[in-house]
Design a protein around this motif. Structure first.
Motif, PDB file in Angstrom:
ATOM      1  N   LEU A 222       0.769  -1.238  -0.113  1.00 24.64           N
ATOM      2  CA  LEU A 222      -0.026   0.264  -0.045  1.00 24.64           C
ATOM      3  C   LEU A 222       0.976   1.249   0.059  1.00 24.64           C
ATOM      4  N   GLN A 223       2.098   1.078   0.703  1.00 23.44           N
ATOM      5  CA  GLN A 223       2.896   2.458   0.618  1.00 23.44           C
ATOM      6  C   GLN A 223       3.564   2.613  -0.647  1.00 23.44           C
ATOM      7  N   ALA A 224       4.045   1.577  -1.211  1.00 19.03           N
ATOM      8  CA  ALA A 224       4.835   1.512  -2.310  1.00 19.03           C
ATOM      9  C   ALA A 224       4.334   0.638  -3.413  1.00 19.03           C
ATOM     10  N   PRO A 225       3.203   0.890  -4.014  1.00 17.71           N
ATOM     11  CA  PRO A 225       2.786  -0.105  -4.804  1.00 17.71           C
ATOM     12  C   PRO A 225       3.703  -0.275  -6.230  1.00 17.71           C
ATOM     13  N   ALA A 226       3.964  -1.564  -6.451  1.00 23.02           N
ATOM     14  CA  ALA A 226       4.947  -1.673  -7.708  1.00 23.02           C
ATOM     15  C   ALA A 226       4.546  -1.801  -8.934  1.00 23.02           C
ATOM     16  N   HIS A 227       3.346  -2.712  -9.079  1.00 23.84           N
ATOM     17  CA  HIS A 227       2.789  -2.961 -10.203  1.00 23.84           C
ATOM     18  C   HIS A 227       1.916  -1.743 -10.838  1.00 23.84           C
ATOM     19  N   PRO A 228       2.113  -1.460 -12.193  1.00 24.83           N
ATOM     20  CA  PRO A 228       1.168  -0.363 -12.689  1.00 24.83           C
ATOM     21  C   PRO A 228      -0.171  -0.323 -12.346  1.00 24.83           C
ATOM     22  N   TYR A 229      -0.838  -1.944 -12.479  1.00 23.38           N
ATOM     23  CA  TYR A 229      -1.945  -2.088 -11.790  1.00 23.38           C
ATOM     24  C   TYR A 229      -2.659  -1.655 -10.732  1.00 23.38           C
ATOM     25  N   THR A 230      -1.819  -2.118  -9.771  1.00 25.40           N
ATOM     26  CA  THR A 230      -2.164  -2.066  -8.557  1.00 25.40           C
ATOM     27  C   THR A 230      -2.108  -0.098  -8.101  1.00 25.40           C
ATOM     28  N   ARG A 231      -0.942   0.271  -8.831  1.00 19.60           N
ATOM     29  CA  ARG A 231      -0.963   1.827  -8.669  1.00 19.60           C
ATOM     30  C   ARG A 231      -2.168   2.487  -9.262  1.00 19.60           C
ATOM     31  N   ALA A 232      -2.756   2.092 -10.645  1.00 18.85           N
ATOM     32  CA  ALA A 232      -3.939   2.617 -10.834  1.00 18.85           C
ATOM     33  C   ALA A 232      -4.861   2.188 -10.100  1.00 18.85           C
ATOM     34  N   LEU A 233      -5.072   1.060  -9.334  1.00 20.97           N
ATOM     35  CA  LEU A 233      -6.292   1.055  -8.492  1.00 20.97           C
ATOM     36  C   LEU A 233      -6.196   1.816  -7.389  1.00 20.97           C
ATOM     37  N   LEU A 234      -5.038   1.977  -6.525  1.00 23.26           N
ATOM     38  CA  LEU A 234      -5.016   2.742  -5.464  1.00 23.26           C
ATOM     39  C   LEU A 234      -5.033   4.319  -5.858  1.00 23.26           C
ATOM     40  N   ALA A 235      -4.428   4.703  -7.323  1.00 20.16           N
ATOM     41  CA  ALA A 235      -4.849   6.100  -7.619  1.00 20.16           C
ATOM     42  C   ALA A 235      -6.206   6.315  -7.833  1.00 20.16           C
ATOM     43  N   CYS A 236      -6.897   5.742  -8.433  1.00 20.57           N
ATOM     44  CA  CYS A 236      -8.010   6.143  -8.475  1.00 20.57           C
ATOM     45  C   CYS A 236      -9.236   6.178  -7.285  1.00 20.57           C
ATOM     46  N   HIS A 237      -8.551   5.491  -6.204  1.00 18.55           N
ATOM     47  CA  HIS A 237      -9.374   5.456  -4.864  1.00 18.55           C
ATOM     48  C   HIS A 237      -8.259   5.769  -3.816  1.00 18.55           C
ATOM     49  N   PRO A 238      -7.954   7.227  -3.754  1.00 18.85           N
ATOM     50  CA  PRO A 238      -7.046   7.716  -2.602  1.00 18.85           C
ATOM     51  C   PRO A 238      -7.682   6.931  -1.251  1.00 18.85           C
ATOM     52  N   ASP A 239      -8.748   7.270  -0.861  1.00 19.87           N
ATOM     53  CA  ASP A 239      -9.444   6.795   0.264  1.00 19.87           C
ATOM     54  C   ASP A 239      -9.442   5.235   0.508  1.00 19.87           C
ATOM     55  N   ARG A 240      -9.098   4.624  -0.716  1.00 20.59           N
ATOM     56  CA  ARG A 240      -9.016   2.916  -0.596  1.00 20.59           C
ATOM     57  C   ARG A 240     -10.077   2.402   0.026  1.00 20.59           C
ATOM     58  N   ALA A 241     -11.314   2.916  -0.228  1.00 22.90           N
ATOM     59  CA  ALA A 241     -12.441   2.330   0.241  1.00 22.90           C
ATOM     60  C   ALA A 241     -13.338   1.720  -0.694  1.00 22.90           C
ATOM     61  N   ALA A 242     -13.355   2.486  -1.809  1.00 22.68           N
ATOM     62  CA  ALA A 242     -14.316   2.249  -2.727  1.00 22.68           C
ATOM     63  C   ALA A 242     -13.923   0.717  -3.627  1.00 22.68           C
ATOM     64  N   SER A 243     -14.598   0.172  -4.544  1.00 22.43           N
ATOM     65  CA  SER A 243     -14.147  -0.657  -5.406  1.00 22.43           C
ATOM     66  C   SER A 243     -13.690  -0.130  -6.666  1.00 22.43           C
TER      67      SER A 243
END
Ligand SMILES: Nc1ncnc2c1ncn2[C@@H]1O[C@H](COP(=O)(O)OP(=O)(O)OP(=O)(O)O)[C@@H](O)[C@H]1O
Ligand SMILES: [Mg+2]
Lengths: 325, 336
Positions: free
Chosen positions: A251-272
Motif C-alpha cells: 500500500l505504501q509503495a505499490p510496484a505494479h502499474p495495475y496496483t498503482r492505478a487501482l490505488l490512484a483512482c481511490h485515494p481513500d482506498r475504500a471503494a471498489s
C-alpha cells in the motif's frame, strides 16, 4: 517452516460453448501460519475459481492444467474427492461463503445444517451417537454466543430466513470454526452486508484469528477491507498474480502499474474498482505478453511480446512486470 | 400447523359449494321436468302431480336446493337403477377397491419415479438421461387401454404368470370384512393366501395406471433436481464436506420435490379418470367399473354421486398437497 498454504503457478481452464476459457493463468500465493492474506481483484478475475480449485470443487467442464496447491506440505490437487471430504473439508479448511442467505439451505433448520458437517468432520473426542451430538450442539451454542448471535440456544432450531443478514454471516462464521480447522477461506464474506455490519464482522474475524490460532484467506475486491484486516496482500489481474507482499509495503509503495492505478483512482482506498480505462481481457481470448499492457500507461513494446517475469520490487513485494526484471 | 390445515380446508369450501350447485342444476335443468321423466310415458297427469309433490318439485328452487344439500349431507343419493340398492351403499362397498388400486399405482410411480428422476437430474445430458427422457415421453403418449391389453397378453395369456382380471381368484373365499380393503383385511385376519392372490391381481392394473404418472414424476423430479443443483447452498454443502448420497437424497431432494408434489396432486385426477378405463379392462370391482355401468344404463343417480365423490376427493387431495408443501418448505407455513 513451510507455509500453511502455497498455491504454485496454478492454471485452470473451463470448456464452454464459446471455447476454452483460461480462467486462472498462473496464480500463485503464499499464506503463512497465523496470518491473514487478502486476495484482491476485479470482478471476473478468477478469485472464486481459485477458491474452488483449492477446495477441489471446480465447476463442470473445468480442469487444472498446471500447478500445485500445497496445504501443510501436501498437494491437494492429487487428492481424491473422498480424501478431500475425509481429511480436508471442514476438519482442516473451513469455508465462509459470500452470500449467507443463498449459502444456507432454505428448507432445513440452521442447526440441522451446521450439525451435518460436524457429524462427519468434528474432531473425534471418543464420544459416539447422542452424546457426540450433544457435545456438538454445546460447541455450536458456545461459538454462536462468541459470535454474538442473539438467543444462541434457540438459534439452531430456526430457519435461515428467520435471521438478519449480519446474523446469518455470524452463523456461518461459527460454522466455519466448528470443526476446529487451521485454515479458513472466506469468499467476499462482507459484500452482501451494509457498511456498519461489514465493519463489525471484520473486527470479529480479526479477533478470531488470534483467538483460535487460525490463518485466514480473505477474498475481496475492496482495498479498504484489505487495509483494515489483512497482513499480506495478493493482487490478481485476469487470472494472474501481479503483485504479492505484505500489506503495508504494497500500500505504501505499490510496484505494479495495475496496483498503482487501482490505488490512484481511490485515494481513500475504500471503494471498489472503477476508473481504469479499458477492460479486462476475456478469459476466452487472452492477449500475448502482459495481460494489463492494453490498459497500462507505462506499457512498452516488449510488454506485448512475452509474459513479464516474476521479479522482486524494492518494497519486498513479488511483482510481475518488466520494469523490475 | 393446525391453523395452516384449517385455513386450507376453509379455502376449498367455496369450490365444494360450487360443485353442489352445478350438480343440482344438472339434475334440474336436464330434462326440463324430472317428474315427467320419472313417471314414464304411460303416466297420468295425476301420477305426475303426485310425484312432483312427493319429491318437492313444486317448491321454490332455493328450497329444493336446501333439500338437496340436506340429502347430500346425509349421504342420501337415492337408489341405483341397475343394482336396486342405495347408491351410497354401493359406493361405500366399492370405494376401497378403487382406493387400493389408486394408492398402489401412486406408490409405484413415486417409489420408482422419484429415484429415476433424481438419477436423470444427476446424469444430466448423458445417455441414461436421454434414455429416461424417451421413456417418459412414451409413458405419457402410450394409451392406457393399449398398454393394459399388451400386459394382459404377455403376462396373463402367454406367460400365465399373473391373473387376467378381477380382484381375487374365484377359487378363494373373500377374507371377512373389517376395513373393506381386501389386502388390509387379509393381513388383519391372517389370510395370507388371499393376500398373495390379491397382490397378484393388483399388479397389472396398478402398473397400467402407474405408467402415465410415473413418467410425469420422473420429468418433474429431474427438472427439480437440476434447478436445485444450481443453488449456492449445494456448493456450500459440498465445501463443508457433506457426504454426497446424503447431500443428494436429503438436502437436494427436499428442495426439489415441491414441483413433484404439485404434479402428484394433479395426477390424482388422471388416476381417477384413468381408473375408469383400467377398472373396466381388468374387471376391477371399484368405482370406475361402477361408473361405466352407470353410463351404459343411464343411471343418473349414480353418475351424480360419483361426480360429487370425485369432486370431494379432488378437494381433499388439494388440501393434502398444500400440507405437503408446507411440510417440505417451512417458509410457506409461516406465510399462511
Ligand atoms: N462455470 C463456468 N463456466 C464458464 N466460465 C466460468 C465459469 N465460472 C467462472 N467462469 C469465468 O471465469 C472467470 C472468473 O470467474 P470467477 O467467478 O472466479 O471470478 P471472481 O473473481 O470470483 O469474480 P466476482 O468478484 O464477480 O465474484 C469469469 O470470466 C467467468 O466468466
Ligand atoms: Mg467470486
Amino acid at each position: 517452516m513451510i507455509p500453511l498454504l502455497k498455491v504454485d503457478s496454478l492454471k485452470v481452464s473451463i470448456r464452454t460453448d464459446d471455447g476454452t476459457a483460461r480462467v486462472l493463468d498462473d496464480v500463485g500465493l503464499t499464506l503463512e501460519r497465523g496470518r491473514i492474506l487478502g486476495v484482491v481483484g476485479e470482478s471476473g478475475c478468477g478469485k472464486s475459481t481459485l477458491i474452488r480449485a483449492i477446495m477441489g470443487i471446480l465447476p463442470k467442464g473445468a480442469s487444472v492444467d498446471a500447478g500445485h496447491v500445497w496445504f501443510e506440505g501436501e498437494n491437494l490437487l492429487v487428492f481424491s474427492e473422498a480424501e478431500l471430504n475425509g481429511r480436508i473439508r471442514s476438519s482442516r479448511i473451513g469455508f465462509i461463503p459470500q452470500d449467507p442467505l443463498l449459502a444456507l439451505n432454505p428448507v432445513f433448520k440452521v442447526g440441522t445444517q451446521l450439525l451435518e458437517a460436524m457429524r462427519w468432520h468434528a474432531p473425534d473426542d471418543g464420544t459416539r451417537g447422542r452424546e457426540r451430538r450433544r457435545r456438538h450442539v454445546e460447541r455450536l451454542v458456545g461459538l454462536l454466543r462468541r459470535m454474538q448471535v442473539p438467543d444462541p440456544e434457540t438459534a439452531l432450531e430456526r430457519y435461515p430466513h428467520q435471521f438478519s443478514g449480519g446474523q446469518r454471516q455470524r452463523l456461518l462464521i461459527a460454522a466455519s470454526l466448528a470443526c476446529a480447522p487451521t485454515l479458513v477461506i472466506a469468499d467476499e464474506p462482507t459484500t452482501a452486508l451494509d457498511v456498519t455490519t461489514q465493519h463489525q464482522i471484520l473486527l470479529l474475524l480479526r479477533e478470531l484469528v488470534g483467538e483460535f490460532g487460525l490463518s485466514l484467506l480473505f477474498v475481496t475486491h475492496d482495498f479498504g477491507v484489505v487495509a483494515e484486516l489483512c497482513d499480506d496482500l495478493c493482487v490478481i489481474y485476469a487470472g494472474q498474480t501481479v503483485e504479492a507482499g505484505p500489506v503495508q509495503a504494497v500500500l505504501q509503495a505499490p510496484a505494479h502499474p495495475y496496483t498503482r492505478a487501482l490505488l490512484a483512482c481511490h485515494p481513500d482506498r475504500a471503494a471498489s474498482f472503477v476508473g481504469i480505462p479499458g477492460r479486462v481481457p476475456s478469459p476466452l481470448a487472452r492477449p500475448a505478453g502482459c495481460q494489463f499492457a492494453a490498459r497500462c500507461g507505462e506499457a512498452e513494446p516488449r510488454c506485448r511480446e512475452a509474459s513479464p517475469p516474476q521479479a522482486r520490487a524494492r518494497s519486498g513485494a513479488d511483482v510481475r512486470c518488466v520494469q523490475y526484471a | 400447523m393446525l391453523r395452516f390445515v384449517l385455513r386450507r380446508c376453509a379455502l376449498v369450501l367455496p369450490s365444494l359449494l360450487g360443485l353442489l350447485v352445478v350438480t343440482f342444476l344438472l339434475i334440474h335443468a336436464v330434462p326440463s321436468d324430472p317428474a315427467v321423466a320419472m313417471a314414464g310415458d304411460a303416466a297420468t297427469p295425476e301420477q305426475i302431480a303426485q310425484l312432483r309433490l312427493q319429491y318437492g318439485l313444486d317448491r321454490p328452487i332455493w328450497e329444493q336446493f336446501a333439500v338437496y344439500v340436506g340429502k347430500v349431507a346425509r349421504f342420501d343419493f337415492g337408489e341405483s337403477a341397475f343394482s336396486h340398492r342405495p347408491v351410497a351403499l354401493d359406493i361405500v362397498q366399492r370405494l376401497p377397491a378403487t382406493l387400493e388400486l389408486t394408492f398402489a399405482s401412486l406408490l409405484l410411480s413415486v417409489l420408482i419415479g422419484v429415484p429415476l428422476g433424481v438419477a436423470a437430474g444427476l446424469k444430466h445430458n448423458t445417455w441414461p438421461d436421454h434414455l429416461l427422457r424417451i421413456f417418459s415421453v412414451l409413458g405419457v403418449a402410450i394409451a392406457a387401454f393399449w398398454f393394459a391389453i399388451m400386459l394382459q397378453l404377455l403376462f396373463a395369456m402367454n406367460l400365465g404368470w399373473l391373473p387376467l382380471r378381477g380382484e381375487l381368484s374365484a377359487t378363494l373365499s373373500k377374507p371377512p370384512v373389517v376395513t373393506g380393503f381386501l389386502l388390509l383385511d387379509s393381513i388383519v385376519t391372517g389370510r395370507w393366501d388371499a393376500f398373495a392372490d390379491g397382490l397378484r391381481h393388483l399388479l397389472l392394473p396398478a402398473v397400467t395406471l402407474a405408467l402415465g404418472g410415473l413418467a410425469t414424476i420422473v420429468r418433474f423430479t429431474r427438472s427439480g433436481v437440476l434447478d436445485t443443483l444450481q443453488n449456492d447452498f449445494v456448493f456450500y454443502e459440498r465445501a463443508v464436506g457433506y457426504r454426497w448420497p446424503r447431500l443428494v437424497w436429503i438436502y437436494v431432494l427436499r428442495n426439489s420435490l415441491t414441483a413433484t408434489v404439485t404434479q402428484i396432486g394433479l395426477l390424482f385426477g388422471g388416476l381417477i379418470a384413468g381408473g375408469v378405463v383400467v377398472e373396466a379392462i381388468f374387471d376391477w370391482p371399484g368405482i370406475g367399473s361402477y361408473t361405466v355401468q352407470a353410463i351404459l344404463t343411464g343411471d343418473r343417480q349414480v353418475m351424480l354421486a360419483v361426480t360429487l365423490l370425485v369432486g370431494a376427493v379432488y378437494a381433499a387431495v388439494n388440501i393434502l398437497v398444500d400440507v405437503a408443501h408446507g411440510l417440505l418448505d417451512p417458509r410457506l407455513m409461516e406465510r399462511a
